[in-house]
Scaffold this motif. Structure first.
Motif, PDB file in Angstrom:
ATOM      1  N   ARG A 174      -3.753   4.253   1.872  1.00 20.18           N
ATOM      2  CA  ARG A 174      -5.055   3.870   2.776  1.00 20.18           C
ATOM      3  C   ARG A 174      -5.258   5.273   3.554  1.00 20.18           C
ATOM      4  N   ARG A 175      -4.352   6.122   3.699  1.00 19.08           N
ATOM      5  CA  ARG A 175      -4.337   7.051   4.518  1.00 19.08           C
ATOM      6  C   ARG A 175      -4.639   8.494   3.941  1.00 19.08           C
TER       7      ARG A 175
ATOM      8  N   ASP B  41       1.110   6.305   2.135  1.00 20.36           N
ATOM      9  CA  ASP B  41       0.429   5.311   2.050  1.00 20.36           C
ATOM     10  C   ASP B  41      -0.947   5.319   1.645  1.00 20.36           C
TER      11      ASP B  41
ATOM     12  N   ARG C  48      -9.873   8.777  -3.323  1.00 18.92           N
ATOM     13  CA  ARG C  48     -10.070   7.300  -3.694  1.00 18.92           C
ATOM     14  C   ARG C  48      -8.821   6.759  -4.446  1.00 18.92           C
TER      15      ARG C  48
ATOM     16  N   ASN D 231       0.918  -1.170   0.037  1.00 21.60           N
ATOM     17  CA  ASN D 231       0.010  -0.141  -0.018  1.00 21.60           C
ATOM     18  C   ASN D 231       0.643   1.287   0.135  1.00 21.60           C
TER      19      ASN D 231
END
Length: 566
Positions: A137-138, A135, A142, A125
């Motif tokens: 995800r952070r 990262d 989107r 990621n």
């Protein structure tokens, strides 16, 4: 090597210059697309200030030599030196980009770049960017990550990969390259178009960030989305304590292809030039000129273009002389227009006439280091070798006395010119009575020297070698801030490019980015063949830069010692 120069070397026109006249400077400030309101404009180290209105317009009073400071929240601060001809400054402010030390936030603590780096191989990621490791995800937008192991090696290119893996990124029926505001990053190098040159099998991972303004750090460049690509070839994880070099040549996509630059026939020209070229003979052209003068006679660029037309189309000495006199009379206090005219005369090898113009410019701008370069060259071209040497020596004296500052770029150009004069004209200068020593210059090849009329001009010069590989020199306040400020502060507008082993044909292109006003810029390119040798030769070509944001062909340098203008 020693040469003599006269004892009255320093009994020469002084360079001290002051300008106390206060002037009004106007302009419009934008972000490149829309006007910016509430931009602060102040005089550096003074209490005069102004602010833009809702239309981005401003007006402020300043003196030559003062510095205007433009600042706005979220934008990079810009400083511009006020010159003798400064009246309009239309400014574009860029988004402020700051590098982060810590880019990932968790509930417990901030992960440092060192910690993220250690996780890179095991955590799919993570993606390496120009600002550090992220990262996905952070981040608020989107995002998708594609592991290189899951990429079909038979895929045609990066666009086909994304179309197959993330259909929403290329909506049904859309062109692959339709979104001009999408940004691509390959191992820290930014591109505005898909990097189709990448070897698919060398991709380590891809991060696709969608949405308006994918990441604030990239500003408006990524307003249509961002694709970040890490490759195995370059952006690999190094062992701690190592810093092995790597070659980024392929990732720079520096192969020039046909169609990457447009020819002069594809550029729009002013209406008056279209009408002149539409005439069938000299009489009709002359009659058309006088009719057009009634409409465009307030523009110096009309006269410069018309002069060039009659010179190249008919070699009409009387007509050219009349227009030349008109320019000199009406714009005698405008060094930009006088310099453009001098460039044309240099191209025509009318060195006697251009010398007189450079003398006038020197009187207008004795505090410009460029003035010494231009006048010394004019003396040399006119065969006045001793006067040229005097002027170079005078400039060196002013540098030693601290009256001029040494420039990392321009001082080397002047030194090379002076040494070349001393070597090429050794016999003439040896008759003088004062010793001077020249440094050895080991350069032998083709030397290209570029000079431009307006110091606010911003552009990119592209040099394409015989193998169709190119190098781009960026003369912009954003991409090359140090060099741009050096030119402004030390008052020069000149750059050289050395071709050490000329082979085949070299092509030079330009992408003109403007000069903070609505006026064109004239650029003179001089090619020196067999530089430093007894049979050294040179020729000059002049180009009018008017069309912005378009890579345009300028000229070609051939091994047959011919500079071919397009």
């Amino acid at each position: 090597m020693k040469h003599f120069l006269p004892v009255f070397l320093f009994l020469f026109l002084g360079h001290v210059h002051s300008q106390e006249t206060i002037k009004t400077i106007k302009g419009i400030i934008s972000d490149g697309q829309y006007p910016l309101r509430d931009v602060n404009i102040n005089i550096k180290d003074a209490d005069r200030l102004a602010r833009t209105d809702a239309s981005g317009k401003y007006e402020i009073k300043a003196r030559e030599g003062e510095t205007l400071v433009y600042s706005h929240m979220g934008k990079e601060t810009l400083e511009i030196l006020v010159e003798d001809v400064t009246t309009f400054l239309n400014v574009t402010l860029r988004d402020e980009i700051q590098e982060l030390d810590e880019v990932v936030v968790t509930k417990r603590y901030h992960k440092t770049q060192q910690e993220l780096f250690a996780e890179y191989n095991s955590n799919k990621n993570l993606i390496k960017t120009i600002f550090g490791i992220l990262d996905i995800r952070r981040i608020p937008s989107r995002a998708h990550i594609i592991d290189g192991k899951n990429i079909n090696p038979s895929a045609l290119n990066i666009s086909s990969i994304l179309r197959a893996r993330i259909p929403a990124f290329y909506p049904s029926g859309s062109a692959v390259m339709a979104n001009s505001t999408r940004l691509w990053e390959v191992d820290g190098v930014l591109f505005r178009t898909p990097p189709t040159f990448i070897d698919i099998q060398n991709i380590d991972r891809i991060a696709v960030i969608q949405g308006l303004g994918a990441l604030n750090k990239y500003g408006s460049l990524a307003s249509g989305g961002l694709v970040i690509i890490n490759t195995k070839v370059v952006n690999f994880s190094r062992e701690p304590g190592t810093n092995l070099p790597y070659d980024q040549a392929k990732l720079r996509n520096n192969f020039f292809e046909k169609g990457d630059a447009i020819g002069p026939e594809d550029l729009a020209v002013p209406m008056y030039l279209q009408m002149l070229h539409a005439t069938v003979d000299w009489n009709e052209a002359k009659e058309s000129y006088f009719q057009l003068e009634k409409i465009y006679g307030q523009s110096p660029y009309f006269y410069l273009d018309a002069r060039s037309y009659f010179q190249k189309q008919y070699m009409d000495k009387a007509m050219v002389k009349m227009i030349t006199n008109n320019i000199e009379a009406n714009y005698s206090n405008n060094p930009i227009i006088l310099k453009a005219l001098a460039y044309q005369l240099d191209e025509e090898r009318n060195y006697g006439a251009s010398l007189e113009l450079y003398k006038k410019i020197f009187i207008l701008r004795p505090h410009y280091q460029q003035s010494y370069h231009d006048l010394a060259h004019a003396y040399k071209n006119s065969g006045k070798i001793k006067r040229a040497a005097l002027l170079y020596a005078r400039h060196q004296f002013l540098l030693r006395e601290g009256l001029f500052n040494k420039s990392e770029t321009f001082s080397d150009i002047l030194d090379r010119d002076f040494n070349n004069l001393l070597v090429q004209e050794a016999e003439v200068l040896s008759q003088e009575k004062v010793f001077f020593t020249s440094d050895e210059d080991d350069f032998n090849g083709t030397r290209l020297v570029f000079e431009w009329s307006d110091s606010e001009a911003e552009f990119e010069l592209q040099f394409v070698n015989n193998d169709k590989r190119y190098y781009t020199f960026k003369h912009t306040s954003f991409d090359n801030e140090t060099h741009f400020k050096d030119g402004k502060q030390n008052r020069f507008s000149c750059q050289e490019y050395l071709i050490y082993e000329p082979d085949g044909t070299w092509q030079v292109n330009v992408n003109y980015l403007g000069n903070k006003s609505l006026t064109p810029t004239y650029i003179k390119a001089t090619a020196y063949y067999d530089y430093g040798k007894p049979y050294q030769r040179h020729e000059s070509k002049v180009f009018k830069l008017r069309v912005k944001n378009s890579n345009q062909e300028l000229f070609k340098v051939q091994t047959s010692d011919m500079l071919t203008a397009r």
